[in-house]
Enzyme design. Structure first.
Site, PDB file in Angstrom:
ATOM      1  N   ASP A   2       0.829  -1.214   0.000  1.00 43.23           N
ATOM      2  CA  ASP A   2       0.000   0.000   0.000  1.00 43.23           C
ATOM      3  C   ASP A   2       0.863   1.264   0.000  1.00 43.23           C
ATOM      4  O   ASP A   2       0.350   2.371   0.154  1.00 43.23           O
ATOM      5  CB  ASP A   2      -0.990   0.000   1.181  1.00 43.23           C
ATOM      6  CG  ASP A   2      -0.284   0.015   2.537  1.00 43.23           C
ATOM      7  OD1 ASP A   2       0.968   0.025   2.563  1.00 43.23           O
ATOM      8  OD2 ASP A   2      -0.977   0.022   3.567  1.00 43.23           O
ATOM      9  N   ASP A   9       6.798   4.833  21.186  1.00 43.66           N
ATOM     10  CA  ASP A   9       6.701   6.283  21.321  1.00 43.66           C
ATOM     11  C   ASP A   9       5.438   6.560  22.144  1.00 43.66           C
ATOM     12  O   ASP A   9       4.335   6.204  21.727  1.00 43.66           O
ATOM     13  CB  ASP A   9       6.556   6.889  19.920  1.00 43.66           C
ATOM     14  CG  ASP A   9       7.220   8.233  19.793  1.00 43.66           C
ATOM     15  OD1 ASP A   9       6.974   9.072  20.670  1.00 43.66           O
ATOM     16  OD2 ASP A   9       7.945   8.442  18.810  1.00 43.66           O
ATOM     17  N   ASP A  37       7.195  11.674  24.060  1.00 45.35           N
ATOM     18  CA  ASP A  37       7.084  12.841  23.185  1.00 45.35           C
ATOM     19  C   ASP A  37       6.977  14.130  24.008  1.00 45.35           C
ATOM     20  O   ASP A  37       6.290  14.167  25.033  1.00 45.35           O
ATOM     21  CB  ASP A  37       5.818  12.666  22.330  1.00 45.35           C
ATOM     22  CG  ASP A  37       5.729  13.646  21.185  1.00 45.35           C
ATOM     23  OD1 ASP A  37       6.588  13.597  20.295  1.00 45.35           O
ATOM     24  OD2 ASP A  37       4.777  14.467  21.187  1.00 45.35           O
ATOM     25  N   GLU A  44      11.862  13.222  25.192  1.00 45.74           N
ATOM     26  CA  GLU A  44      12.194  14.166  24.118  1.00 45.74           C
ATOM     27  C   GLU A  44      12.136  15.563  24.702  1.00 45.74           C
ATOM     28  O   GLU A  44      11.072  16.015  25.141  1.00 45.74           O
ATOM     29  CB  GLU A  44      11.198  14.048  22.954  1.00 45.74           C
ATOM     30  CG  GLU A  44      11.610  14.916  21.785  1.00 45.74           C
ATOM     31  CD  GLU A  44      10.471  15.494  20.950  1.00 45.74           C
ATOM     32  OE1 GLU A  44      10.736  15.954  19.849  1.00 45.74           O
ATOM     33  OE2 GLU A  44       9.314  15.506  21.436  1.00 45.74           O
ATOM     34  N   HIS A  93      13.254  12.361  12.967  1.00 45.74           N
ATOM     35  CA  HIS A  93      12.223  12.553  11.949  1.00 45.74           C
ATOM     36  C   HIS A  93      11.695  13.985  11.907  1.00 45.74           C
ATOM     37  O   HIS A  93      10.753  14.269  11.176  1.00 45.74           O
ATOM     38  CB  HIS A  93      11.067  11.580  12.227  1.00 45.74           C
ATOM     39  CG  HIS A  93      10.411  11.857  13.552  1.00 45.74           C
ATOM     40  ND1 HIS A  93      11.065  11.684  14.750  1.00 45.74           N
ATOM     41  CD2 HIS A  93       9.190  12.340  13.856  1.00 45.74           C
ATOM     42  CE1 HIS A  93      10.256  12.038  15.728  1.00 45.74           C
ATOM     43  NE2 HIS A  93       9.107  12.442  15.209  1.00 45.74           N
ATOM     44  N   ASP A  94      12.261  14.866  12.717  1.00 39.01           N
ATOM     45  CA  ASP A  94      11.798  16.256  12.754  1.00 39.01           C
ATOM     46  C   ASP A  94      12.806  17.241  12.161  1.00 39.01           C
ATOM     47  O   ASP A  94      12.489  18.428  12.003  1.00 39.01           O
ATOM     48  CB  ASP A  94      11.529  16.685  14.208  1.00 39.01           C
ATOM     49  CG  ASP A  94      10.346  15.952  14.809  1.00 39.01           C
ATOM     50  OD1 ASP A  94       9.397  15.650  14.067  1.00 39.01           O
ATOM     51  OD2 ASP A  94      10.375  15.683  16.030  1.00 39.01           O
TER      52      ASP A  94
END
Ligand code: NOJ
Length: 545
Positions: free
Chosen positions: A38, A111, A213, A278, A339-340
């Site tokens: 997908d 996470d 997070d 984080e 990823h940021d």
């Protein structure tokens, strides 16, 4: 080259737990491996790549969110904390992943996103249903000012005001990120218990811990006072941005440490689990998240290598400042990319990305590697009309989309780089057939081989994994330091510039054998006294006894 779990000349003493000497690897599940065609990565896909991760030598996977979510912020907006998003698979797949990870002697971190839920989470649907709903106080609701305007000047990290008007109940709610991500009210004990229950659910399943997070956001000022403006901020006063204000009331409140302690207590009630926070804060504030007597996070993520300019003096002094600020008994850690933020190879170029890898994997402290950095993946240019990251979409003129660093893992020269049989959710770079795991695996000069050698050396050496750190010196081009344990000492010299440099410590000299270099031809050579380095060269020297 055989990887086993840390083979030291002498076993490190029992005071070290797996995460002291282990290496963490961040998997962004959407982009790691698609198994069902997908175009989006999934848990079954990750399972098929575990042998690769074991071969690479990492010890622990941290998965970005895999829970049910409307995906307004790609999974950081959770609508069910105890499920698996069908895009990624189901709970059976998760159980299989966990057991396959454990079978290989590795660990799995999830996470945890406790600061906010999705606006579609049943808790928020109840909370917004009426002012007297029992869950009203689970979120941060407030009246507007007398003129109807927002309660204070707090802004959303993703642009615009952090308050959203709810017509139905006639109040504003606070969201530090998207309006689809309302912040929970962590002053409410029911919220605290609900989230601890979520943690318990996954800990009971056997996950090895959490990356939490935005830990420093969890509690806000009880009086909701205005944040002060940054003096002389360059921003447009008519259209202020998050960074134009100092978030001294909306984040990092003293009470947050009680919350972190509760999370830690629960984590410690289970065997050998890990709690990471984080936290983007300057060092003196960051280290407070270890908590009094180390009752806070085991590892408050240290993002200095990711945020500081790549300048030898700045990096050297940041390393020392961090080492110096660590509370007694706490353990350091280092992160290069996530990823940021832009990928390390895009920030520094490929040659310096190798120096960064040497730094990450030879410093004292747990390293976190971002998937794909080990093959030198760079940020992929995403055409404007393909941007999907809300941060990029909300601030179109600022080029702040995080899509470029979240593109699919490049596995092979095959179609879609072996990531998926169908068009991936984010495009691949044009060079994916050239830059991929398969091509680099058997090339001894590749970035992947370099990472693997570094990882292998770190794992086999107590000095490199848990040994002491002491700076030697730094100048305008290089930084150098020693790692030592038992009778083993390594000298690391990194040239952060493109020009040749001379390592010339004052009043002392070092003799030894080059064990690893970015210039492979030098491996095995003996060096003494003044050591000459090429531009972009890094050396790992084993000091003669
Ligand atoms: C930090 C995460 O790393 C980021 O991806 C996310 O957008 C925000 N927190 C909000 O959850």
């Amino acid at each position: 080259m055989e990887h086993t779990t840390a083979i030291f000349p002498v076993e490190p003493s029992a005071q070290y737990r797996w995460w002291h000497h282990g290496i963490i690897y961040q998997v962004y599940p959407r982009s790691f491996q698609d198994s069902n065609g997908d175009g989006v990565g999934d848990l079954k896909g990750i399972i098929t790549r575990l042998d690769y991760l074991q071969w690479l030598g990492v010890d622990c996977l941290w998965l970005s969110p895999i829970f049910p979510s409307p995906m307004a912020d790609f999974g950081y907006d959770i609508s069910d904390y105890r499920g698996i998003h069908p895009l990624f698979g189901n709970m059976e797949d998760f159980d299989e992943l966990l057991s396959e990870v454990h079978e290989r002697g590795m660990k799995l971190l999830l996470d945890l996103v406790p600061n906010h839920t999705s606006d579609q989470h049943p808790w928020f649907l109840e909370s917004r249903s009426s002012r007297d709903n029992p869950r009203r106080d689970w979120y941060i609701w407030h009246d507007g000012k007398a003129d109807g305007s927002v309660p204070n000047n707090w802004l959303s990290v993703f642009g615009g005001p952090a308050w959203e008007w709810d017509t139905h109940t006639g109040q504003y709610y606070y969201h530090a990120f998207l309006k689809e991500q309302p912040d929970l009210n962590w002053r409410n004990p029911e919220v605290q218990q609900a989230m601890l229950d979520v943690m318990r659910f996954w800990l009971e399943k056997g996950v090895d811990g959490f990356r939490v997070d935005v830990m420093w956001h969890m509690i806000k000022d009880s009086q909701l006072r205005d944040n002060p403006p940054v003096p002389n901020a360059p921003g447009d006063p008519a259209n202020p941005l998050y960074d134009d204000y100092l978030p001294v009331y909306s984040t990092d409140q003293p009470e947050v440490h009680q919350i972190v302690r509760m999370m830690r207590e629960l984590t410690d009630a289970y065997d050998d689990r890990l709690l990471i926070g984080e936290i983007y804060l300057p060092i003196p504030k960051l280290v407070t998240y270890y908590g009094q007597n180390n009752s806070g996070a085991h590892l408050p993520f240290n993002f200095q290598l990711l945020t500081l300019p790549w300048n030898s003096r700045e990096i050297a002094s940041a390393i020392d400042a961090y080492e110096g600020a660590l509370p007694a008994g706490s353990w350091p850690n280092w992160v290069l990319s996530n990823h940021d933020k832009p990928r390390i190879a895009s920030r520094l170029g490929l040659s310096q990305a190798r120096i960064a890898a040497m730094l990450l994997l030879t410093l004292r402290g747990t390293p976190t590697i971002y998937y794909g950095d080990e093959i030198g993946m760079t940020d992929v240019p995403i055409p404007m009309d393909e941007i999907v990251d809300p941060q990029g979409l909300n601030m179109p003129d600022m080029n702040v989309s995080r899509d470029p660093c979240r593109t699919p893992m490049q596995w092979s020269p095959e179609i879609n780089a072996g990531f998926s049989a169908r068009k991936p959710w984010l495009r691949l770079p044009y060079n994916a057939a050239r830059v991929n795991v398969e091509k680099q695996k058997n090339d001894t000069h590749s970035m992947l081989s370099f990472y693997r050698k570094l990882i292998d050396m770190r794992k086999k050496s107590a000095a490199l994994s848990v040994g002491s750190y002491s700076p030697v010196y730094s100048d305008g081009q290089l930084i150098s330091y020693l790692r030592q344990e038992y009778d083993e000492t390594f000298l690391i010299i990194l040239n952060l510039s493109h020009r040749p440099a001379y390592f010339r410590p004052q009043n002392t000299s070092y003799n030894g054998i080059i064990k690893l270099s970015t210039e492979e031809e030098r491996i095995g050579m003996h060096v003494a006294n003044v050591i000459t380095l090429a531009g972009d060269e890094g050396l790992l020297v084993q000091i003669d006894n």
